[in-house]
Write a protein that holds these residues in place. Sequence first.
Motif, PDB file in Angstrom:
ATOM      1  N   THR A  20     -15.825  17.290 -34.182  1.00 27.64           N
ATOM      2  CA  THR A  20     -15.788  16.597 -32.964  1.00 27.64           C
ATOM      3  C   THR A  20     -15.938  17.539 -31.750  1.00 27.64           C
ATOM      4  OG1 THR A  20     -14.881  14.619 -34.024  1.00 27.64           O
ATOM      5  CG2 THR A  20     -14.875  14.858 -31.600  1.00 27.64           C
ATOM      6  N   THR A  67     -18.765  18.008 -29.038  1.00 20.32           N
ATOM      7  CA  THR A  67     -18.404  17.423 -27.924  1.00 20.32           C
ATOM      8  C   THR A  67     -18.563  18.672 -26.854  1.00 20.32           C
ATOM      9  OG1 THR A  67     -15.918  17.725 -28.211  1.00 20.32           O
ATOM     10  CG2 THR A  67     -17.061  15.338 -28.391  1.00 20.32           C
ATOM     11  N   ARG A  78     -13.949  -0.444 -26.451  1.00 18.41           N
ATOM     12  CA  ARG A  78     -15.410   0.450 -26.725  1.00 18.41           C
ATOM     13  C   ARG A  78     -15.785   0.410 -28.129  1.00 18.41           C
ATOM     14  NH1 ARG A  78     -14.057   5.565 -23.792  1.00 18.41           N
ATOM     15  NH2 ARG A  78     -11.940   5.264 -24.249  1.00 18.41           N
ATOM     16  N   ALA A  96     -19.121  -0.524 -29.926  1.00 12.24           N
ATOM     17  CA  ALA A  96     -20.070   0.220 -30.775  1.00 12.24           C
ATOM     18  C   ALA A  96     -20.230  -0.444 -32.012  1.00 12.24           C
ATOM     19  CB  ALA A  96     -19.240   1.530 -31.055  1.00 12.24           C
ATOM     20  N   ILE A 148     -19.609   9.382 -34.971  1.00 10.64           N
ATOM     21  CA  ILE A 148     -20.074   8.989 -33.900  1.00 10.64           C
ATOM     22  C   ILE A 148     -19.011   8.227 -32.933  1.00 10.64           C
ATOM     23  CG2 ILE A 148     -21.826   6.817 -32.671  1.00 10.64           C
ATOM     24  CD1 ILE A 148     -23.435   7.374 -35.185  1.00 10.64           C
ATOM     25  N   GLY A 149     -18.080   7.292 -33.528  1.00  9.37           N
ATOM     26  CA  GLY A 149     -17.262   6.904 -32.880  1.00  9.37           C
ATOM     27  C   GLY A 149     -16.191   7.918 -32.127  1.00  9.37           C
ATOM     28  N   TYR A 177     -17.968   9.436 -29.255  1.00  7.51           N
ATOM     29  CA  TYR A 177     -18.055   8.672 -28.012  1.00  7.51           C
ATOM     30  C   TYR A 177     -16.505   8.721 -27.176  1.00  7.51           C
ATOM     31  CZ  TYR A 177     -18.140   3.915 -25.939  1.00  7.51           C
ATOM     32  OH  TYR A 177     -17.985   2.974 -25.079  1.00  7.51           O
ATOM     33  N   GLU A 188     -11.109   4.695 -34.877  1.00  4.37           N
ATOM     34  CA  GLU A 188     -12.599   5.209 -35.161  1.00  4.37           C
ATOM     35  C   GLU A 188     -13.036   4.747 -36.571  1.00  4.37           C
ATOM     36  OE1 GLU A 188     -10.515   7.226 -33.731  1.00  4.37           O
ATOM     37  OE2 GLU A 188     -11.433   6.958 -31.511  1.00  4.37           O
ATOM     38  N   LEU A 218     -25.938   6.407 -23.201  1.00  2.68           N
ATOM     39  CA  LEU A 218     -25.334   6.095 -24.569  1.00  2.68           C
ATOM     40  C   LEU A 218     -23.968   5.816 -24.497  1.00  2.68           C
ATOM     41  CD1 LEU A 218     -26.892   9.137 -26.550  1.00  2.68           C
ATOM     42  CD2 LEU A 218     -27.436   6.729 -26.812  1.00  2.68           C
ATOM     43  N   LEU A 219     -23.393   6.345 -23.373  1.00  2.00           N
ATOM     44  CA  LEU A 219     -21.944   5.827 -23.196  1.00  2.00           C
ATOM     45  C   LEU A 219     -21.461   4.600 -22.680  1.00  2.00           C
ATOM     46  CD1 LEU A 219     -20.167   8.811 -21.261  1.00  2.00           C
ATOM     47  CD2 LEU A 219     -19.828   8.321 -23.639  1.00  2.00           C
TER      48      LEU A 219
END
Lengths: 282, 351, 267
Positions: free
Chosen positions: A74, A78, A115, A119, A154-155, A158, A223, C18-19
């Motif tokens: 991550t 990121t 959120r 997802a 992915i989580g 994000y 996540e 995407l966010l």
Amino acid sequence: MKREQKAGLVLMSPPVLLLIAGFLLPLAFVAYTSLMPPRTFGFTSNITLENYVTAVRESYWRPMAWSVFFALATTILTMLISWPIAKALVRKSRRFATIVATMIAVPVFIAETVRLFGAHLFLMPRGGILAGTINYFFGIDIGSVLFTPLATLIGLLYIYLPFALFPTVLGLSQVPADQVEAAQDLGASPWQQLRYVEVPIASPGIIIGSLLVFVLVLGATSESHMLGGQSAVPIGFAIEQRFNYAQDWPLGSALATVLCLITALLVFPLLSRLDLDRLFGR
Amino acid sequence: MTRTDTILSLRDLSRDFGGKLAVKNVTLDIREGELFTIVGPSGSGKSTLIRMLAGLEIPSSGDILLRGKRINDVPANRRPTSMVFQSLALFNHMTVGDNIEFALTVRGEDRQKKRARARELMELVRLPADYYAKSVTRCSGGERQRVALARALASDPDILFFDEPLSAIDYRLRKILEMEMKDLNRETGKTFVYITHSLEEAMVMSDRIAVMRDGEIVQLGEPLSIYNAPASRFVAEFMGQVNLLGVEKDGHGMVLKDLTIPLGAGIAATEGTWLMLRPERLRVLPENGRADVTFDAVCFNSYLLGSRTHLHAKMDDRTFISELDAGMPPPEPGQRIRLGFDWSDAVAIHE
Amino acid sequence: MQRSQRWWTVWTVCVLVLLYIPLVSVILASLANTRYLRFPHRIWTIEPYREALGLSQTYDLQMTSLKIALCVAVVSVLIAIPGALAFARYDWRGRKFYQRFLLLPVFFPQSVLGLAALVSLSAMGFDLSWRTAVFTHAVWIVPIVTLIVSIQVYGLDRAQEEAAFDLGASRLQTFFRVTFPQILPGLSSGALFAFLLSWSNLPLSAYTTGVDTTLPEWLYSRMSTNFAPMVPAVAVLSILASIVFVLVWQAGRVVVNGVMERRKQLE
């Protein structure tokens, strides 16, 4: 000089007392609990390392390894994703920067659960938003990444992107545009500009961003809970289970203590390198 | 109360910053109503000195006497003095009026009285009356300067201190404000103590000047006496644009270094003395021109300074500055010229 | 230079899209009346919202979260004012150490922070409720708010404080008339941050609220076990609540500034 010394000591005491009571003391309690006999509550003088032995024997290194892997992946991803965005935020017009920064910051203040739930709904197989839409228009049934380690990753990307992005922006904003131009004028390739000018000057921001993401992901649980399922159990989730379902506080505390030590090992040296006055001051 | 009465006395005043003396044993008397300037390069201790006088810095030793009373331990907010800061330190979250009235507000004066005083001061410093409700952030550089002045004057202080308030202002406006400062000193009759790093600025407005170096006062006097007779090579160089000629001994007696010219009669000099020659006193001589001392040099370059032209000429590795007479065409670079001066124009400086 | 700038913009816009996909997904999912998510919905309806609003539990959850968030905001700002002055204003021995110590809870796994609070609070015999949650939230949020206020304090012009003091103001008058108004914007955004961070927090609440339940906690348990379109509807309502809060806050600031301006002009 003396007056400033006294003022400093008086003014720092409210937050410091709060942190002693709400941070240091609780951690000491956790460390002590980890030395209690398994599945007991309360504190006795019966000190044992049994929980740490159990932690190794029952392969709790596996969730620990998953957590470290997720944290590393991550952090790197990121950072790569946020670099071009940070460049755009710093170098493009003020209005563009304000709008984009606000749009990225707003979700941070919306509960993580909501959120991640979104997802989850998006990635769900068959009736999910993505799969359902594709099925409706093209009549094909795509599979789903839900309940795989990839979904967890992915989580994480994000949720933690803003934590990497904003410190990077802070660091990058301290790189004067004319220094990059000077490097370019002196014949540096884009890669060399990055390597010799931008990254070194922006490094305090990059360090803060990476550290923040790494440490937060190390303790992240929702996540995997909401996206990855049981496919890859991170350490935070394992600790939570020891505490909530198994009611084995000593073992949970032992795992938490190990996590604290790893965090401290990373945070202390990096944090002590930063000149916070220069980073946040003018 | 006359101009010779002392208002502020400094006795052996020192300030120690962890072993480093920023101000060393300064003894000084500042007179009632005068515009007194302390001038020195950065790091000379002039800022520390004025901050001690204002009460923002505590002296390590020595005394500050205001009309004979020791005020060392009186904090800045109880001293009948005000300071105009280098950055001006205007309160950006307030209007022009609020800024000017601040000293009266914290004293608890009523609104009518404050208002009247603000109007009076705005007129004095030539600020339009409708600026009263304007935010200071919307004022220009010169206007901010005037607000700072009015604010410092509001409480009717005995002494006003100025910590280089004009340093950030562009040249043209600075020249105007320097003169206004001198006018305001006359109009208000208050004592002004001013700090600057520009001797030129000090010359324009001051009654008396103290030159500071490394925490000490190296010369004190009226502007003209400092201009005509700098006490040391440091003061002479600080004025800029002067020729300094070293004196050295040779077989026959004292000679001018580099030029090997025996010293003329009437100049008392020992080894280590310097002779100061202003550019306008070192002339480029015409074909048959005469002077007490003449020597040859090569023109290096010439610079037009408005109505005057300065010429840099080299002899060996030594550069001389000469001011050309009005209307004289400057020599070409590389051209050989003859320079000359009279002994009566040279000022001896004993280090 | 020009070409790479366009590339950055394209990249930024893609990431932004995407966010927002998950948030849009929550809204889409809340507009159905089926027991299971079968997208696209056969019937689009706002029925779940009616149901969510009719549920008294939704109000209780919102009130608990609101209570905690408001308390955290007030406490954080009160502690952050002296904290930030010590962080950025005064030069004292031990300051560098203090700055780093203060940042530790931010650079720390939140779930561990929460369980550590649980262990110590129950060991000391405290009953867990929304009050203990306020305390635990504060441990994490106070450092963040202190940092936000510190950035403002770094920008303080010390000469302005000296000028006030020189013009006869006492230390206290100097603080309230000169220092405080200058750090006010920092305090305002600090309070807003504190509120929103507390409002949306799960890991700390999960361990420390005890008998009380916050909105994120309830959503977390309902989402993983007992799905119904009413759940995303409650989530959307909670987002709307925080948006309303931000708008009210900003409007309040504008109104206060306006009133101050007007009063000055009338004088």
